[in-house]
Design a protein around this motif. Sequence first.
Motif: not given
Length: 363
Positions: A1-9, A11-12, A14-24, A97-99
Motif C-alpha cells: 500500500m502507498k504511504k499516506n504522505n504520497e497519497a493523492l488526497r 485525510p484531514a 494528516l492534511l492538518f496534522k500540524k494545526e491539530l498538534t498545536a491545538l492539542i 474535519n470534525l471527526a
Amino acid sequence: MKKNNEALRKPAELLFKKELTALIKTDQYPKPPNWRLSPKKVVDFIMGTELEDGTKISPKYFGQRSLIEIAVATLATDRALLLTGIPGTAKTWVSENLAAAISGSSRLLVQGTAGTHEEQLLYGWNYPILLAKGPVPEALVPSPIMRGMETGSIVRIEELTRMPFEIQDALITLLSEKSMPIPELDEESNAISGFNIIATANDRDKGIHEMSSALKRRFNTVVLPLPATIEMELEIVRSRIAPDLMAQRDKKADKSSIEEIKRVITIFKELRDGKTMDGKLSLKRPASTLSTAEIIGLVNNALAMAVYFGKRKIDGELLARNLKNTIVKNHDTDLIPWNEYVEMVMKKREEYDHFYQAVSSLK
Ligand SMILES: Nc1ncnc2c1ncn2[C@@H]1O[C@H](COP(=O)(O)OP(=O)(O)O)[C@@H](O)[C@H]1O
Ligand SMILES: [Mg+2]
C-alpha cells in the motif's frame, strides 16, 4: 500500500496534522471523555483562528460559526448529528474535519448507497473461519460503526438517505441503546464514551429515500446553506484552489483573475436565484446543482489549462470556456436556461463581453 504522505488526497487528520498538534498542546478547556480536543477548540479548528503561540489555524468552513457550534455541541450529547443541505455545501468536508479534530481519525466511514447492506452497518463474518469454527468472536468482522463504538470514536455515514429505508432503520437501536446485540455470540457490543455518528444527506438529489421519523428523532439536524454573499463564496473558492497549480501561476495576474472569478460566481448566483443581482430580470433556473463545489472545479480546471497550455493565469476566456459544460449537465433541463442567460444577460453586459465572445465561439 502507498504511504499516506504520497497519497493523492490526504485525510484531514494528516492534511492538518500540524494545526491539530498545536491545538492539542494549547488546549486548556474541558474535554468530553475520549475527545482529543475541547468543543471550543474543535470549533476553532473548523472556523480558523490564531493560537497564542502564533500557529495559524486555517478556516475550513466559511459560514456561520453558530452552525458549527451546534454541530459540535450535538456530538457531545447522546444524539447523533445529521448534516443536510443541497449537494456541494461542504457537508462531507465538515464531517471529515470534525471527526479528525474530535477523534484524530476521519477514516471510520460507511458510504451509503442503494446497495448498502446491514452487515456494513453492524457486523459481518469471515466465512472460512465461520465454516471451520462456527460463530466465534474471531470470525466476526466488525463494521466501522462497531469499531467506533469500541474505541469511543466518531463514525461518519456518508449519504445516509441513499440507503434503503429498512437498512437505515438498523441504526435506530444502536443510536438509542448505544449497544449492538450479536445474537450469534449471545453477546453485545457496548459503545464507550466518545462514540457518536455524523451522517450527511443531500436534500435534493436523485435516488434519495425518506428517513423514518423514529430515526430522524435520533439525530440533531443542521442544514448547511449556500454561501450568503459573492464575497463569501469567493473566499471559499480561493481557499480550495489546488496548491500545486497555484504555485505555478503568474502572480502578477492575481488581481484581474479575482475579478474574473467573481464574474463566474455572479453567473452561478443569478442562475441559482432565478434573477439578476439587481432583481430586474427573472431567469429560468437550470435543474442541475450549481454549488460552490462546481465553481471550485471550474476554476481549478481553468487554472490547469492555463498552467499547462496557456499564459499561466486565470483569464475570463478560460473560465468562460469551461462554463457551459459545468452548468449544462442535462440538456433537457439546463440548455434553455443557459442559452437564455447568455443572450439576455451576458451579451448585454459590457464587462462580460470577453465571456460572451468565448462562449459564442464554442457554439
Ligand atoms: N461554506 C463552505 N466552506 C468551506 N468549503 C466549502 C463551503 N461550501 C462548499 N465548500 C467546498 O466545496 C467542496 C464540496 O464540498 P462537499 O463537502 O463535498 O459537499 P457536500 O458533501 O455537501 O455535497 C469542498 O471542497 C468544500 O471545501
Ligand atoms: Mg457529500
